[in-house]
Design a protein around this motif. Structure first.
Motif, PDB file in Angstrom:
ATOM      1  N   ALA A 114       0.946  -1.296  -0.105  1.00  0.00           N
ATOM      2  CA  ALA A 114       0.178   0.163   0.025  1.00  0.00           C
ATOM      3  C   ALA A 114       0.794   1.240   0.013  1.00  0.00           C
ATOM      4  O   ALA A 114       0.569   2.157  -0.184  1.00  0.00           O
ATOM      5  CB  ALA A 114      -1.004  -0.151   1.060  1.00  0.00           C
ATOM      6  N   GLU A 115       2.101   1.230   0.413  1.00  0.00           N
ATOM      7  CA  GLU A 115       3.068   2.237   0.298  1.00  0.00           C
ATOM      8  C   GLU A 115       3.378   2.604  -1.050  1.00  0.00           C
ATOM      9  O   GLU A 115       3.650   1.737  -1.817  1.00  0.00           O
ATOM     10  CB  GLU A 115       4.282   2.079   0.874  1.00  0.00           C
ATOM     11  N   SER A 116       3.253   3.998  -1.516  1.00  0.00           N
ATOM     12  CA  SER A 116       3.917   4.473  -2.827  1.00  0.00           C
ATOM     13  C   SER A 116       5.142   4.860  -2.549  1.00  0.00           C
ATOM     14  O   SER A 116       5.939   4.840  -1.617  1.00  0.00           O
ATOM     15  CB  SER A 116       2.921   5.516  -3.047  1.00  0.00           C
ATOM     16  N   ARG A 117       5.794   4.856  -3.868  1.00  0.00           N
ATOM     17  CA  ARG A 117       7.183   5.409  -3.913  1.00  0.00           C
ATOM     18  C   ARG A 117       7.410   6.583  -3.354  1.00  0.00           C
ATOM     19  O   ARG A 117       6.492   7.609  -3.442  1.00  0.00           O
ATOM     20  CB  ARG A 117       7.683   5.317  -5.357  1.00  0.00           C
TER      21      ARG A 117
END
Length: 60
Positions: free
Chosen positions: A44-47
């Motif tokens: 769920a973490e974006s770059r």
């Protein structure tokens, strides 16, 4: 704590700001002058981009 961010591409690190753990992940890319690094997206973490001059610290 690591100061040589440019050498961390491909490594798993933790990013801290003061006493708060912000994120951990794999370094996708880092500037040659050690000023910024990108952590790769994970689930769920974006770059995300982290800037050393803002006070972020990287631990490996």
């Amino acid at each position: 704590m690591r100061h040589d961010w440019a050498q961390l591409t491909g490594h798993v690190v933790e990013v801290w700001l003061k006493d708060d753990r912000i994120m951990s992940g794999v370094v996708e890319q880092a500037a040659a002058d050690d000023s910024v690094l990108w952590l790769a997206a994970d689930g769920a973490e974006s770059r995300r981009l982290f800037d050393k001059s803002t006070g972020y610290q990287v631990w490996h």
